[in-house]
Design a protein around this motif. Structure first.
Motif, short mmCIF file in Angstrom:
data_model
loop_
_atom_site.label_atom_id
_atom_site.label_comp_id
_atom_site.label_asym_id
_atom_site.label_seq_id
_atom_site.Cartn_x
_atom_site.Cartn_y
_atom_site.Cartn_z
N LEU A 145 0.61 2.31 -1.07
CA LEU A 145 -0.68 3.00 -1.06
C LEU A 145 -0.53 4.46 -1.44
CD1 LEU A 145 -2.30 1.55 2.20
CD2 LEU A 145 -2.61 0.78 -0.17
N GLY A 146 0.68 4.99 -1.37
CA GLY A 146 0.92 6.36 -1.77
C GLY A 146 1.42 6.49 -3.19
N ASN A 147 1.49 5.37 -3.89
CA ASN A 147 1.93 5.35 -5.28
C ASN A 147 0.71 5.12 -6.17
OD1 ASN A 147 2.94 4.45 -7.86
ND2 ASN A 147 4.92 4.08 -6.89
N SER A 148 0.44 6.06 -7.07
CA SER A 148 -0.76 5.97 -7.91
C SER A 148 -0.76 4.76 -8.82
CB SER A 148 -0.91 7.25 -8.74
OG SER A 148 0.23 7.46 -9.56
N ASP A 149 0.43 4.22 -9.12
CA ASP A 149 0.52 3.06 -10.01
C ASP A 149 0.35 1.74 -9.27
OD1 ASP A 149 0.99 4.66 -12.27
OD2 ASP A 149 3.14 4.74 -11.84
N TRP A 150 0.66 1.72 -7.98
CA TRP A 150 0.65 0.47 -7.22
C TRP A 150 -0.39 0.43 -6.12
CZ3 TRP A 150 3.38 -3.53 -9.00
CH2 TRP A 150 4.45 -3.27 -9.85
N ALA A 151 -1.07 1.52 -5.86
CA ALA A 151 -2.02 1.55 -4.74
C ALA A 151 -3.12 0.51 -4.91
CB ALA A 151 -2.63 2.95 -4.62
N TRP A 152 -3.57 0.32 -6.14
CA TRP A 152 -4.66 -0.65 -6.36
C TRP A 152 -4.20 -2.07 -6.04
CZ3 TRP A 152 -5.35 -4.60 -10.08
CH2 TRP A 152 -4.30 -4.76 -10.98
N ILE A 153 -2.91 -2.35 -6.20
CA ILE A 153 -2.40 -3.67 -5.85
C ILE A 153 -2.53 -3.91 -4.35
CG2 ILE A 153 -0.34 -5.14 -5.82
CD1 ILE A 153 -1.47 -4.76 -8.58
N GLY A 154 -2.23 -2.88 -3.55
CA GLY A 154 -2.39 -3.01 -2.11
C GLY A 154 -3.83 -3.31 -1.71
N ILE A 155 -4.78 -2.66 -2.37
CA ILE A 155 -6.20 -2.91 -2.08
C ILE A 155 -6.57 -4.33 -2.48
CG2 ILE A 155 -8.56 -2.15 -2.53
CD1 ILE A 155 -7.43 0.61 -3.19
N VAL A 156 -6.06 -4.79 -3.61
CA VAL A 156 -6.33 -6.16 -4.05
C VAL A 156 -5.79 -7.17 -3.05
CG1 VAL A 156 -5.74 -7.90 -5.79
CG2 VAL A 156 -6.49 -5.63 -6.50
N ILE A 157 -4.59 -6.93 -2.54
CA ILE A 157 -3.98 -7.85 -1.56
C ILE A 157 -4.87 -7.99 -0.33
CG2 ILE A 157 -2.05 -8.13 0.03
CD1 ILE A 157 -0.26 -6.86 -2.11
N VAL A 158 -5.34 -6.87 0.19
CA VAL A 158 -6.20 -6.89 1.37
C VAL A 158 -7.52 -7.60 1.08
CG1 VAL A 158 -7.41 -5.47 3.06
CG2 VAL A 158 -5.15 -4.79 2.26
N ALA A 159 -8.13 -7.29 -0.05
CA ALA A 159 -9.42 -7.89 -0.40
C ALA A 159 -9.29 -9.39 -0.60
CB ALA A 159 -9.97 -7.23 -1.66
N VAL A 160 -8.22 -9.82 -1.24
CA VAL A 160 -8.01 -11.25 -1.47
C VAL A 160 -7.75 -11.96 -0.14
CG1 VAL A 160 -6.45 -12.95 -2.50
CG2 VAL A 160 -7.22 -10.99 -3.84
N TRP A 161 -6.92 -11.36 0.72
CA TRP A 161 -6.63 -11.98 2.01
C TRP A 161 -7.90 -12.23 2.81
CZ3 TRP A 161 -7.40 -10.47 7.11
CH2 TRP A 161 -6.72 -11.22 8.08
N GLN A 162 -8.81 -11.28 2.80
CA GLN A 162 -10.04 -11.45 3.56
C GLN A 162 -11.11 -12.23 2.79
OE1 GLN A 162 -11.90 -7.79 4.95
NE2 GLN A 162 -12.70 -8.84 6.74
N GLY A 163 -11.10 -12.11 1.47
CA GLY A 163 -12.16 -12.73 0.67
C GLY A 163 -12.03 -14.23 0.51
#
Length: 288
Positions: A145-163
């Motif tokens: 989440l502190g990496n500008s290149d990978w932070a969006w992947i972390g958000i996708v993981i959370v959204a997919v897990w809940q979605g």
């Protein structure tokens, strides 16, 4: 008949008034202010016509936010539908403790998005890096989440897990509408599981697939809570969605009218994308 009508009006009119007061009227006000230069707190403002709308297309921050939002929405829509369909197929099979697993997979849907986001924020920041160090993995040792290149992947993981929870229920409901006679006939013909899926299951799930695709895309385009809980739009502006930009710029940055114009454009974009999805997927339903 008169009493029935009176009861109908007594139940309907208050709901319509509340909907108009807290939804329709603010939306119309937003459209009105989009043609002004109001900052959100001054006593006066001037009309500027379409100036705000023109400047939106010249704003690099807005364009970057659109790019991130579309990238995020496409990724989550594809992953949510693939994973939820696979889970639904498994839960629809003859397995033990079927109802228990259905309840477990639906559990993320009843949790607050913000609470889930804060929990995963803690995991990404404090738990996963420790695991990464013990495993000797440089990638897992860092907080993505502190990496500008990978932070969006972390958000996708959370959204997919809940979605996937909600979409799994919809797919599961669709699978239960398919007559078992079709599968029995296919077994007699010697059809493989893969052939059954493409010839029977997926065509008869087409309407549910359409609904899930539209809902997942709409949810992805309107992403806000996950970003607030996980990154706040950072690092920098790398995970700033359109909804977050409208909120921060409109209510905190003195750009109320400008972001109102952005909201109007974004509303049109969501409507167009949803309409195109429905048209394409419904046409595909007819072909199947």
């Amino acid at each position: 008949m008169a009493k029935r009508r009176a009861a109908f009006y007594l139940m309907t009119i208050p709901a319509l008034l509340l909907f108009f007061a807290f939804h329709t009227f603010p939306a119309l006000q937003g459209i009105y202010y989009a043609f002004t230069n109001w900052d959100g707190y001054s006593d006066s403002f001037d009309y500027v016509g379409f100036k705000n709308f023109i400047n939106i297309f010249k704003d690099e921050n807005v364009l970057n936010s659109y790019l991130f939002t579309f990238k995020y929405a496409i990724a989550t829509t594809v992953l949510i539908n693939i994973i939820s369909l696979l889970i639904a197929l498994g839960l629809n099979a003859k397995i033990k403790a079927k109802n228990f697993f259905r309840g477990v997979y639906f559990l993320p849907n009843i949790l607050s998005v913000l609470i889930v986001g804060f929990i995963f924020n803690y995991l990404f920041s404090n738990v996963f890096p420790v695991w990464g160090e013990k495993l000797g993995s440089d990638f897992l040792s860092q907080n993505i989440l502190g990496n500008s290149d990978w932070a969006w992947i972390g958000i996708v993981i959370v959204a997919v897990w809940q979605g996937i929870a909600y979409n799994t229920i919809l797919y599961l409901a669709g699978l239960q509408t398919i007559p078992h006679d079709l599968y029995e006939a296919s077994n007699l013909d010697g059809a493989s599981r893969w052939r059954e899926f493409w010839s029977i299951t997926f065509p008869l799930l087409a309407s549910f697939f359409t609904i899930n695709m539209v809902l997942a895309m709409k949810g992805g385009l309107m992403v806000f809570d996950q970003i607030i809980a996980l990154t706040g739009g950072g690092p920098g502006r790398s995970t700033q969605s359109i909804a977050l930009l409208i909120y921060t710029g409109g209510f905190q940055g003195g750009e109320f009218a400008y972001q109102s114009a952005n909201a109007v454009i974004y509303f049109i974009v969501i409507v167009v994308i949803s309409a195109l999805q429905l048209k394409f997927l419904q046409k595909r339903e007819m072909d199947l």
